[in-house]
Each structure stands twice: as C-alpha cells, then as structure tokens.
Scaffold this active site. Structure first.
Site, PDB file in Angstrom:
ATOM      1  N   ARG A 113       0.862  -1.183   0.000  1.00 35.86           N
ATOM      2  CA  ARG A 113       0.000   0.000   0.000  1.00 35.86           C
ATOM      3  C   ARG A 113       0.898   1.232   0.000  1.00 35.86           C
ATOM      4  O   ARG A 113       1.728   1.397   0.896  1.00 35.86           O
ATOM      5  CB  ARG A 113      -0.920  -0.007   1.224  1.00 35.86           C
ATOM      6  CG  ARG A 113      -1.838  -1.216   1.296  1.00 35.86           C
ATOM      7  CD  ARG A 113      -2.592  -1.276   2.607  1.00 35.86           C
ATOM      8  NE  ARG A 113      -3.515  -0.161   2.735  1.00 35.86           N
ATOM      9  CZ  ARG A 113      -4.811  -0.228   2.438  1.00 35.86           C
ATOM     10  NH1 ARG A 113      -5.333  -1.368   1.994  1.00 35.86           N
ATOM     11  NH2 ARG A 113      -5.591   0.811   2.586  1.00 35.86           N
ATOM     12  N   CYS A 124     -12.440  13.660   7.849  1.00 38.11           N
ATOM     13  CA  CYS A 124     -13.194  12.623   8.551  1.00 38.11           C
ATOM     14  C   CYS A 124     -12.801  12.546  10.025  1.00 38.11           C
ATOM     15  O   CYS A 124     -11.611  12.560  10.367  1.00 38.11           O
ATOM     16  CB  CYS A 124     -12.966  11.274   7.885  1.00 38.11           C
ATOM     17  SG  CYS A 124     -13.506  11.231   6.161  1.00 38.11           S
ATOM     18  N   GLY A 167      -3.894  10.205   2.805  1.00 41.01           N
ATOM     19  CA  GLY A 167      -4.647  11.253   2.162  1.00 41.01           C
ATOM     20  C   GLY A 167      -5.646  10.747   1.139  1.00 41.01           C
ATOM     21  O   GLY A 167      -6.152   9.666   1.209  1.00 41.01           O
ATOM     22  N   THR A 194      -7.787   3.364  -3.095  1.00 34.32           N
ATOM     23  CA  THR A 194      -8.763   3.674  -2.049  1.00 34.32           C
ATOM     24  C   THR A 194      -9.001   5.175  -2.075  1.00 34.32           C
ATOM     25  O   THR A 194      -8.052   5.957  -1.945  1.00 34.32           O
ATOM     26  CB  THR A 194      -8.257   3.243  -0.665  1.00 34.32           C
ATOM     27  OG1 THR A 194      -8.150   1.824  -0.638  1.00 34.32           O
ATOM     28  CG2 THR A 194      -9.228   3.676   0.418  1.00 34.32           C
ATOM     29  N   SER A 218     -14.758   5.187   0.178  1.00 33.29           N
ATOM     30  CA  SER A 218     -15.184   5.419   1.559  1.00 33.29           C
ATOM     31  C   SER A 218     -16.538   6.114   1.581  1.00 33.29           C
ATOM     32  O   SER A 218     -16.752   7.111   0.895  1.00 33.29           O
ATOM     33  CB  SER A 218     -14.147   6.281   2.295  1.00 33.29           C
ATOM     34  OG  SER A 218     -12.905   5.614   2.366  1.00 33.29           O
ATOM     35  N   MET A 289     -10.902   2.211  14.716  1.00 37.21           N
ATOM     36  CA  MET A 289      -9.550   1.926  15.172  1.00 37.21           C
ATOM     37  C   MET A 289      -8.897   3.179  15.744  1.00 37.21           C
ATOM     38  O   MET A 289      -9.177   4.294  15.301  1.00 37.21           O
ATOM     39  CB  MET A 289      -8.711   1.387  14.008  1.00 37.21           C
ATOM     40  CG  MET A 289      -9.196   0.053  13.468  1.00 37.21           C
ATOM     41  SD  MET A 289      -8.220  -0.542  12.064  1.00 37.21           S
ATOM     42  CE  MET A 289      -8.823   0.509  10.736  1.00 37.21           C
ATOM     43  N   ARG A 359       3.276  -1.132   4.108  1.00 39.10           N
ATOM     44  CA  ARG A 359       2.809   0.218   3.800  1.00 39.10           C
ATOM     45  C   ARG A 359       3.978   1.168   3.632  1.00 39.10           C
ATOM     46  O   ARG A 359       4.948   1.085   4.391  1.00 39.10           O
ATOM     47  CB  ARG A 359       1.885   0.735   4.922  1.00 39.10           C
ATOM     48  CG  ARG A 359       0.531   0.079   4.936  1.00 39.10           C
ATOM     49  CD  ARG A 359      -0.261   0.456   6.184  1.00 39.10           C
ATOM     50  NE  ARG A 359      -1.630  -0.010   6.081  1.00 39.10           N
ATOM     51  CZ  ARG A 359      -2.022  -1.244   6.347  1.00 39.10           C
ATOM     52  NH1 ARG A 359      -1.132  -2.141   6.744  1.00 39.10           N
ATOM     53  NH2 ARG A 359      -3.286  -1.602   6.223  1.00 39.10           N
ATOM     54  N   ASP A 612     -45.197  23.868  16.862  1.00 40.57           N
ATOM     55  CA  ASP A 612     -46.414  24.580  16.477  1.00 40.57           C
ATOM     56  C   ASP A 612     -47.312  23.715  15.593  1.00 40.57           C
ATOM     57  O   ASP A 612     -48.539  23.724  15.727  1.00 40.57           O
ATOM     58  CB  ASP A 612     -46.048  25.867  15.739  1.00 40.57           C
ATOM     59  CG  ASP A 612     -47.267  26.641  15.285  1.00 40.57           C
ATOM     60  OD1 ASP A 612     -47.480  26.763  14.073  1.00 40.57           O
ATOM     61  OD2 ASP A 612     -48.026  27.115  16.157  1.00 40.57           O
TER      62      ASP A 612
END
Length: 642
Positions: A113, A124, A167, A194, A218, A289, A359, A612
């Site tokens: 990744r 977020c 990001g 992603t 996402s 997480m 990563r 009302d």
C-alpha cells in the site's frame, strides 16, 4: 541450518543445508539440475537469505538420488519418486519467494500500500484530529520517480498487488501517470485505489484506461446531513455519483468502506446491507480503530460480532463466504442479493497471522504493521545514493523484525501512532547509512507482540523515525497551539455589552452545524411520520422556518453581525423508538465572522415550527439538546464529540 524441499505431487525430497557457505554450494549444485534462469533466481534468493529456514518447492519430473547432489553437505534424501524426463522448469506456483519480503514467521508480503499524498479534501472524524495535521513539506515527500523506483523493487521481489492511498490519492496531479507506469511493471497483477470518491466520477474513465483494476470507496453514512457531519465537508452526492460510475464502467465488485462508530452511524448498518441487494457492491464494515487525534474510545467501537448479530436479526439466512488465506475481510452474502458484505475486524479479531501487507507513507517511510510505531525511511536511503541492493537489504531487515501480531485494542489505544490521514501515512534521526553500510546487520532476531513498551528499535545504522506529523525537531508539539486566556468577546473594558469589531479579520469560507431534538410523543410522532397532521406537511414547513430563521439571526440576536449566507440547510432524522425528531442545520458564509449562531437559530426555529405544527395533537412535547455540532473556517475550529 537451511532446508530445501523438492516436491513433485505428494512426494518430496528434503535437503537440510548448512549456513551461508553450504547454501551457496547447494545452489551451485542445484543449478546444474535446472534451467539457467531458474538457477539465477534461486542463487539470488539464497544469497540474501535472512531466515533460519526456507522451503523451496521445485517441479522436476525426473528421478533424483543422493548422487545427483554429491557436494551438498549434511543432506538427507527421502521419499524421492518422480517419473518422466527432466524438463528443468520451475513450477511458478512453487517458486521460492524473496527473503527480503518474508518475515520470521514465514509470512510472504505480496501486497504493498503506497500513500501518494498526505492531503485530503475531507476531514473525517475517525481519520484526523479536530485541529488538522501538520503536513510534511513537499520536498520531503516521495517524488514520482522515487515512488516508481520503490514500486518496481517491490514488484521484482514478488509484490503482485499495489494499492494507492492517501490522504486522498486522486488529488495528486500526476496520479494518472503513476497508474500508467505501474501498469507497465511485469509481475504486477493488480492496481487498486482507495478513495473518498469526491473526484472519482471525473477521473474514473482515464484511470481505467491507465490500468486501474480495483476500487475501494469510503462512505460512512447514507444520510447527507450525517455524511457532512462525519467528514466535516459537503459532497455526499459526488461520492454516490462516483459509486454509480464505477458500477456503470464494470468494476466488480466495487468495495464501499464504512467505519462504524457507536452513536453516529451504527443505526445505518441494515441500510448499507440493503445497498447490496441490486448492485454488485461489497460493503465493508470497519471496526473503529485508534490513531493519533481521533479520540478513540472503546465505547465508540462496534465489534464485528455485534454488527453481524444485528444483520442476522434482519436476514437470518446470511451466508458466510470462503475466506482466502490472506483476506482481511470476513465476507457474507444475503441469498439472492447481487453484492456482499464484509467485516474488517482489526480490533476484535485480528488477522495478523495471515498478514501479507506492507505500507509506504507519503514521506517514504516503510511501515510493516499498520499499528506498529517504528518506521524506516526508504526516501532517505534512496536520496543518500544507496544502491538498490542496499535498499533491499534494509527492507529485508525491517520486514524480518515484524512482530507476530499487534498489541491488541487496549494497548494500541495507548500507543503513539500517526493519524490515519498520514498513514493511508516523530522526529527523524539523522541518516547514518553512508557511514555504516558495511555494519548493517541483517540477522533476524526473535520478536514477539508489538507493544508500546517493548517495540524494538532497528539498528542505529538505519534511518528510523517514530510516528510523526512531518514536523521539525519538536514534532510532538506539532499540534499544540497557544490558546488565549478565556474571556468574553461581546463586552468592552467596563463589562458593557459591545458588538465585536471584525473589520480586521480576514475573509474566509466559514461553516457551522447545529442540532436540536424535539420529543413529540407517540401520537404526534406517528402523525408526523405519516404526514397526516391537520396543518399539513410539518417537516416541509419546519425546514422553511429553520432556513428563514437563519436569515433573520442578526435581527433576533442583538449583537450578531448580519451575514450574507452562501447556503443553509435543515434536515430531520425521525427516531421511532424515542418518538423524537432530531433537527440538523448547517449554514455557510464567506465573510469575516462565523455562522454558528445562524446554524443554532435554524435548528431551534425548525424545532419550534414542529412544535407549532403538532401542538393541536399534544402539548406534551419537549425541545432539548440544542447545541453546536461543529464550526470551521475561523481562528479555531470546533467539532463536538458525537
């Protein structure tokens, strides 16, 4: 000792080898038995071996005997029974895997990744702190050529899947060029992205043309107002448009990532499952997480088992699908639905034993575990002039020290780790690689569970960094700000009411969100829900009343400045279990002062209008919990915990 296993069908030859010298002798002899290209690959693999034991599985339809490998020391031959003629070909399914990417627990890391940027066009709540993050200077981020160099090295060592993250990766100007160049790497089977989906619809045709294979998008709420509250920005319809575009272009499945947080969106789980009924979507529910700044709390986490039980109440025949050996998501399918649902259970049921992921952060640091708090800077090693072989050796040392599993949810919540926005990326020690390349140790030591107290530092000859925010020498203070002494702003020196002078303030885009709750009682709620009130459509009337109230705020609140509103919205969430209506109001302006009073007024007036409209049915109604939810664009932003 090293072990080599020669396999054909169910029969094997196991050769136990000595240390390096014996390994090299063995590969020399084995090289005579196989094609030159295969021998070269084997020799390279063993010459860089860091593990105590490796299994090399070779296809050879010829009968071998001890005499075939006379110079291999300490060799034992058994169960050798193969037939046919020698072909000298290695079975691609059983090729030896790079020792650089194999850890001490035998996990082969085939999935990389890579974060392309720290920047994001959303904010977020679970991803970054309220106060934002200090971004790394552009010169310290990986350049395009450095990204492609590192990617090529990993692919040559066996990585066959690369996911581009951030990001938000799609705001990087050269993202199309990066995908195009990655597609040219021989051996790379899958390129994935992603994304938050904000720019997806516009870029997707070119991304697919460049070679993109998979998409994760996402989406944490199907309610536009709640979406805006979670991500602190507008854009719900852009994300939905991106999902529709992906389906239209044939991406299958399109994965939708949803972080579930108690008190925020766990009430939408069934709605997300329903999305998979007529669409080939894979909705993936992610356990909340802990990362720096997201104020993780165990009480906010909704566990996989709790989510699963909730879904099974609605769909008791929910079926679990087979789990691949490196899959992170536990997947299920409602019979008859096109799509499926998955669960990322990092917290309640980790999958560390089958982890095949590495990563690389946008600033070039290698993280071997998402929750680990040690990193090694590949960027600094590249810029030092190190050779690719030296870079691979350092990668191998880092991977070799990967822990057996992460520390568990409670220890993780106390560990120092980057905000997710910088993991997707403290202070770096000076690079001493140029002085110490010859002293670099590649000996892998036994390692246990990663914790905040026993996390092992790499040899000081590595370029290491703890979790950081791209700051300078005092990065632990990167987010600290000198808060002014608390004082009222609407009074003068004598304590008399006074309108604040905002003439010296800068003009910025400012927004605010507020909410209120009105308890209606069962009868009024039922009539409201079914639009059967005698006075008409109460929600429409209350919506207009809230918007008009926001416009009249300066006339109602004496010391408020009259503001030109760019936009105002009022939405409602009806809670049948509590017979309440929750009013969510947002207001935006471009000016010198904020619009929190406009948002609060809109939420309050809308609730009053509902009162009302319903009072002919019942006076047993209560307006409560009027509060500011968030404000942005001013000197200090504010975001209330849900």
């Amino acid at each position: 000792m090293y072990a080599v296993t020669l396999l054909h069908g169910s029969q094997s030859c196991r050769i136990v080898l000595g240390r390096y010298s014996s390994v090299m002798a063995a590969t020399t002899q084995l090289g005579k038995l196989f094609a030159p290209s295969s021998y070269a690959r084997m020799r390279r693999w063993y010459s860089s071996a860091t593990q105590e034991t490796h299994l090399v599985e070779l296809e050879s339809p010829a009968r071998l005997s001890a005499s075939d490998v006379p110079d291999i020391k300490h060799a034992t031959i058994k169960d050798i029974a193969v037939s046919g003629n020698m072909t000298g070909r290695l079975n691609e399914d059983f090729l030896p895997f790079s020792a650089f990417l194999t850890d001490t627990y035998g996990r082969r890391h085939t999935y990389l990744r890579m974060s392309l940027t720290e920047k994001c066009n959303l904010r977020c709540q679970y991803c970054m702190p309220e106060e934002g993050v200090k971004l790394t200077p552009r010169t310290q981020l990986m350049s395009t050529s450095e990204i492609l160099t590192v990617a090529r090295l990993f692919v040559e060592e066996g990585v066959d899947k690369i996911r581009l993250t951030g990001g938000e990766p799609l705001i990087r100007p050269d993202v199309l060029d990066i995908v195009t160049e990655l597609r040219r790497l021989k051996g790379l089977k899958t390129i994935a992205v992603t994304t938050n989906g904000m720019n997806l619809s516009r870029l997707l045709p070119k991304l697919k043309e460049a070679g993109l294979d998979l998409l994760n998008i996402s989406l944490d709420s199907l309610v536009p107002a709640k979406f805006e509250f979670i991500v602190r920005r507008k854009g719900f319809h852009k994300v939905m448009e991106g999902i529709d575009k992906a389906l239209e272009m044939g991406f299958n499945p399109v994965k939708v990532n949803c972080v579930i947080m108690r008190g925020l969106n766990e009430d939408e789980i069934l709605d997300f499952v329903t999305l998979t009924e007529n669409r080939p979507l894979e909705v993936r529910f992610i356990e909340y997480m802990p990362f720096d700044g997201n104020k993780w709390n165990f009480k906010k986490m909704v566990s996989y088992q709790e989510m699963l039980d909730h879904i099974r109440q609605q769909w008791p025949d929910l079926q679990q699908l087979p789990l691949g050996k490196t899959d992170t998501a536990k997947t299920f399918k409602v019979p008859g639905f096109q799509g499926q649902v998955g669960f990322i259970t990092s917290m309640s049921d980790h999958f560390c034993g089958s982890c095949n992921r590495l990563r690389i952060t946008a600033d070039g640091n290698l993280k071997v575990c998402l929750f680990g708090n040690t990193e090694v800077s590949l960027r600094d090693i590249l810029r030092s002039g190190a050779s690719e072989q030296e870079l691979l050796e350092i990668i191998g040392a880092a991977v070799g020290r990967k822990k057996k599993q992460h520390a568990g949810m409670f220890n993780i919540s106390r560990m120092k780790n980057r905000p997710m926005i910088l993991i997707g990326i403290t202070t770096q020690r000076p690079l001493s690689l140029l002085k110490s390349r010859t002293t670099l140790s590649l000996q892998a030591k036994p390692s246990g569970i990663e914790t905040c107290t026993n996390a092992q530092m790499y040899n000081n000859t590595h370029s290491l960094s703890h979790e950081h925010f791209g700051g300078g020498a005092n990065s632990s203070d990167s987010f600290k700000s000198d808060k002014p002494t608390a004082q009222l702003t609407h009074t003068d020196a004598q304590g008399r009411a006074s309108m604040v002078d905002v003439g010296g303030k800068s003009v910025t885009r400012r927004s605010a969100a507020a909410m209120s709750t009105i308890y209606l009682g069962p009868t009024a709620f039922h009539l409201l829900q079914n639009n059967q009130l005698a006075k008409g459509d109460a929600l429409a009337v209350a919506q207009i009343a809230g918007i008009m109230g926001a416009k009249q705020t300066s006339n109602l609140i004496p010391l408020c400045h009259p503001l030109p509103l760019d936009h105002t919205s009022v939405t409602f969430n009806l809670d049948a279990t509590r017979h309440t209506a929750v009013v969510m109001a947002t207001a935006c302006t471009t000016g010198r002062t904020g619009v929190e009073m406009e948002a609060l007024t809109a939420a309050t007036v809308a609730a009053l209008a509902l009162y009302d409209m319903c009072k002919a049915v019942s006076h047993d109604m209560t307006i409560t919990d009027v509060k500011l939810v968030s404000k942005t664009g001013g000197k200090r932003d504010f975001h209330r915990e849900p």
